[in-house]
Design an enzyme around this catalytic site. Structure first.
Site, mmCIF file in Angstrom:
data_model
loop_
_atom_site.group_PDB
_atom_site.id
_atom_site.type_symbol
_atom_site.label_atom_id
_atom_site.label_comp_id
_atom_site.label_asym_id
_atom_site.label_seq_id
_atom_site.Cartn_x
_atom_site.Cartn_y
_atom_site.Cartn_z
ATOM 1 C CG HIS A 290 -3.671 5.754 -6.840
ATOM 2 N ND1 HIS A 290 -2.738 6.751 -6.681
ATOM 3 C CD2 HIS A 290 -4.781 6.344 -7.337
ATOM 4 C CE1 HIS A 290 -3.274 7.905 -7.088
ATOM 5 N NE2 HIS A 290 -4.508 7.690 -7.478
ATOM 6 C CG ASP A 302 -5.206 11.775 -7.051
ATOM 7 O OD1 ASP A 302 -5.324 10.544 -7.016
ATOM 8 O OD2 ASP A 302 -4.939 12.396 -8.094
ATOM 9 C CD GLU A 336 -4.379 6.628 -10.928
ATOM 10 O OE1 GLU A 336 -5.356 6.845 -11.672
ATOM 11 O OE2 GLU A 336 -3.635 7.557 -10.532
ATOM 12 C CD GLU A 337 -2.077 10.323 -9.975
ATOM 13 O OE1 GLU A 337 -2.438 10.565 -11.144
ATOM 14 O OE2 GLU A 337 -2.761 10.604 -8.980
ATOM 15 C CG ASP A 364 -8.001 7.690 -7.959
ATOM 16 O OD1 ASP A 364 -7.563 8.562 -7.186
ATOM 17 O OD2 ASP A 364 -7.458 7.417 -9.051
ATOM 18 C CG HIS A 434 -2.936 15.571 -10.504
ATOM 19 N ND1 HIS A 434 -2.883 15.117 -11.795
ATOM 20 C CD2 HIS A 434 -3.416 14.528 -9.780
ATOM 21 C CE1 HIS A 434 -3.333 13.862 -11.852
ATOM 22 N NE2 HIS A 434 -3.670 13.491 -10.627
#
Lengths: 472, 472
Positions: A290, A302, A336-337, A364, A434
């Site tokens: 993504h 990520d 995606e998140e 991912d 994140h």
């Protein structure tokens, strides 16, 4: 990645394995496993050519360099942001310039949330400015903030037991980190559970395997009928400190200010490119990562890494002049998140064609030194994938694990399509996940070369086999 | 700790080792080494008693719990701050309540610097808010900040080569981390070297072995005759990113704002407590750590751990009813981070008595699982220390390394007093050092128990031997 769904579809197949090889060889499948095994063995030279190009040849470090250029240029790419939009435009152009086929964008409406200014200050027992990151989709506080006493709990169970104490307070969750899929429930549901017992806000210990006072954000979910309260993650360090303070009987007071806001949905796109199949162009092996990220760091790990080794897989195959029988389709998902918004839209649009999907792949979980491939599918399909992975013996990455997954490919996997994901060092992955630390500094060009080689060999060979992967 | 001085005094002794055992046994030393060895062997039971109390008995986790209470209560303790003052008062009371002897404070004037509000925003090639920490003693910027183009260099040599490019710019140092003592020169001298070539400010890549976007502060030093320019550390991640951007030819512009200010010197104290010697009370084994810290995190590791295992060493000895022949003196230094200010004052005040110092010890490199003891002194003294360390066989921590050191004890070591420091995992230490991540979360009670046991056995036995450690 948003959160892991360990699918246990594989278990069912494992149980049916008892019936064993006899069934396997004699069933309606057109070719015996021995024939397929021999077919795969013929790809030894192709696999070596891919490995040589990716790891030792002209393409080495290419995915790393391409990724660094993008993420240094646009920075993090949260859903609904200008930088995500810019990244999609750049990638659209990159894929065209790379000479891939059928390069196009597929429109999607995606959420648009911004954290705004935010702060948390401990006022009692001593003044302490805390590092926080508001959680995706959280509402903000009033401008003057929320100032309240803290209730520290270590689990949802403790919160239930101490429900009467929670009213009018800020609930701090100091849940230990066990593994991501289990621990992330506190981030996702922490606000709802706290609101149910009358809390004014919730602060969640970051879901992370390691910390240098680093908050880790991510999506959270409100529930219909439960009041929405502001929610943010705090550091492991502050959660543990408040837990110690509370255990000594100290009264803890925090002032929380969050300027977070949800805006109307924004226009975005899944970005698609192909190497069109020579014999069964309508049949597909989907390779993906993504393009969106959280709004901190650079989104390099990520999921810049996953997106760029997926692009690299197609680049390598094209550069070698290879064209598989089936179409290799690269999809760079958007949003995606926020729960696989782009991927869900893609699934809705393309699911009528599901019988033509041989394999869906998503990387991912990092593109460090790969441990191997995670795979979900029938035991027959697994046996084939194991043979394909044996082609990667030259770089010693041959293992096939259970539970292939990815927020973006789970829609297909749940509908019965075989799915594969790349596995590597999850402790490292969840150290940076994140957080502000998700930058190019985490990435290693040599490890990305290896990850891209695995990704290219698996996708190419499976797209080129005489038959699609069996579903049963 | 401020910065490591790897003393190579030991090397000289190593060279003279050739003359060997013959000299050793027959020189003017009153007792043969064999006699001393036998004397030390008699401490086996005492060592076991200390270990049992510290690691398995009632005292286990005590140093951790005591430290957690202090640093949770007062937070970080920078030189000149109210919190350092409060910590000293609390410790003075703690040591009295613990029943130690001759508990007192020795006054020192110490620097008082505050960082104030600070920020750095990359304006070109894209907007990016950077994490920074101003460096200790740095001046601030004008209120409107300094906005200037960036020159990225990876070494002082490169800065010299590119000196004409530096004028009017912000110099960014992206020096690789090799080891602390070498790399820290960029933090200490970066501003001076940049100012010499006409830079307006300097930003230093944090001196750290590992990073999750974590800036690491520390002291820096201006030079007479060189203009003072503001200086701060940035993260490894941002230094590397700017290096990549510069290598692509991108123009980088940063706006730096620092409210840093140096205030008049403040009143402070070294905190002292003793177990007074039974036979030679005027002779001393000094056991120490520093009580001040940087102004971020909790100063739990640097040097809460060192200070508290030093206190613990005296507590353990007292609790066991032991009283060595020589005085065991605990000193909790003030303003170590500003260059050993408290320790220098102590040295000036007490150096007339230097012949009575048998051993000076400081723990300021972490109190994780100890690898062993670093020792600087004559080969004769080293042989004795090795025998003493062999008493720690029950916990398998017996190694004696070279280069015992510590900012606060180096004054004595350089004047010829044997010196010892505790060695452990320096990669871990420099992951958290001088960062927001220096909190109780890094500390491990079991590791602190082991560190305290080492510290107590070494200090007690050496204080109780018939003779002081030989200096030649």
């Amino acid at each position: 990645m948003k959160f892991l769904l360990f699918l246990f579809v594989g278990v069912v197949h494992l149980l049916s394995l008892n019936s064993g090889k006899a069934i396997y060889k004699n069933d309606i499948c057109q070719r015996t496993f021995q024939e397929i095994k021999e077919e795969i063995a013929c790809y030894g030279d192709v696999a070596k050519a891919i490995i040589n190009l990716a790891v030792y040849g002209k393409a080495q470090n290419r995915s790393y360099e391409r990724l660094a250029l993008l993420v240094d240029t646009v920075g993090p790419r949260p859903s609904g942001s200008k930088s995500l939009e810019k990244a999609i435009q750049i990638m659209h152009q990159n894929l065209q310039e790379d000479g891939l086929e059928n390069v196009h964008l597929e429109p999607v409406k995606i959420p648009h949330w911004e954290r705004g200014e935010e702060s948390a200050v401990m006022l009692e027992p001593r003044i302490h400015k805390m590092a926080i990151l508001g959680l995706g989709s959280s509402i903000g506080t009033p401008p003057e903030g929320i100032t309240a006493e803290v209730l520290v709990v270590t689990s949802f169970n403790e919160l239930q037991r101490r429900a009467p104490e929670a009213r009018g307070k800020i609930v701090v969750y100091n849940q230990p980190y066990t593994n991501y899929s289990r621990t992330v429930q506190y981030r996702v549901q922490g606000a709802v559970e706290a609101a149910k017992v009358g809390a004014l806000a919730s602060l969640i210990r970051s879901v992370a395997s390691f910390s240098i006072y680093s908050p880790h954000t991510g999506i959270q979910e409100y529930q219909d009928g439960v009041p929405k309260i502001p929610t943010a993650c705090i550091t492991v360090e502050d959660a543990e400190m408040m837990s110690r303070m509370a255990s000594r009987g100290s009264r803890i007071v925090i002032q929380l200010k969050m300027g977070a806001k949800n805006y109307p949905d924004a226009d975005s796109f899944n970005t698609v490119a192909e190497v069109i199949g020579s014999k069964y162009p309508e049949q597909v092996v989907l390779v993906s990562g993504h393009l969106d990220s959280w709004d901190v760091g650079q989104g390099a790990m990520d999921d810049g890494g996953g997106a760029f080794i997926s692009w690299e897989a197609l680049s390598l195959i094209k550069d070698l002049g290879l064209r598989p029988k089936r179409t290799l389709r690269l999809v760079l998902w958007t949003a995606e998140e926020q729960g696989g918004i782009g991927a869900f839209q893609y699934y809705q649009l393309h699911k009528a064609n599901i019988s033509n999907y041989s394999l869906v792949m998503e990387s991912d979980l990092g593109t460090f030194l790969p441990s191997g491939l995670q795979f979900t599918g029938s035991e027959k399909a697994r046996a084939i994938v194991e043979e394909v992975m044996s082609l990667l013996q030259p770089i010693n990455i041959t293992q096939v694990f259970r539970a292939g997954e990815g927020t973006d490919i789970n829609f297909w996997i749940e509908a019965g399509v075989p799915g594969a994901s790349l596995l590597d060092d999850l402790y490292k992955y969840f150290s940076f996940h994140h957080s502000h630390g998700d930058t190019m500094t985490v990435m290693d060009p040599k490890q990305m070369n290896l990850a891209a080689a695995v990704w290219a060999v698996v996708s190419y060979v499976i797209a080129d086999l005489e038959e699609m992967l069996p579903r049963s």
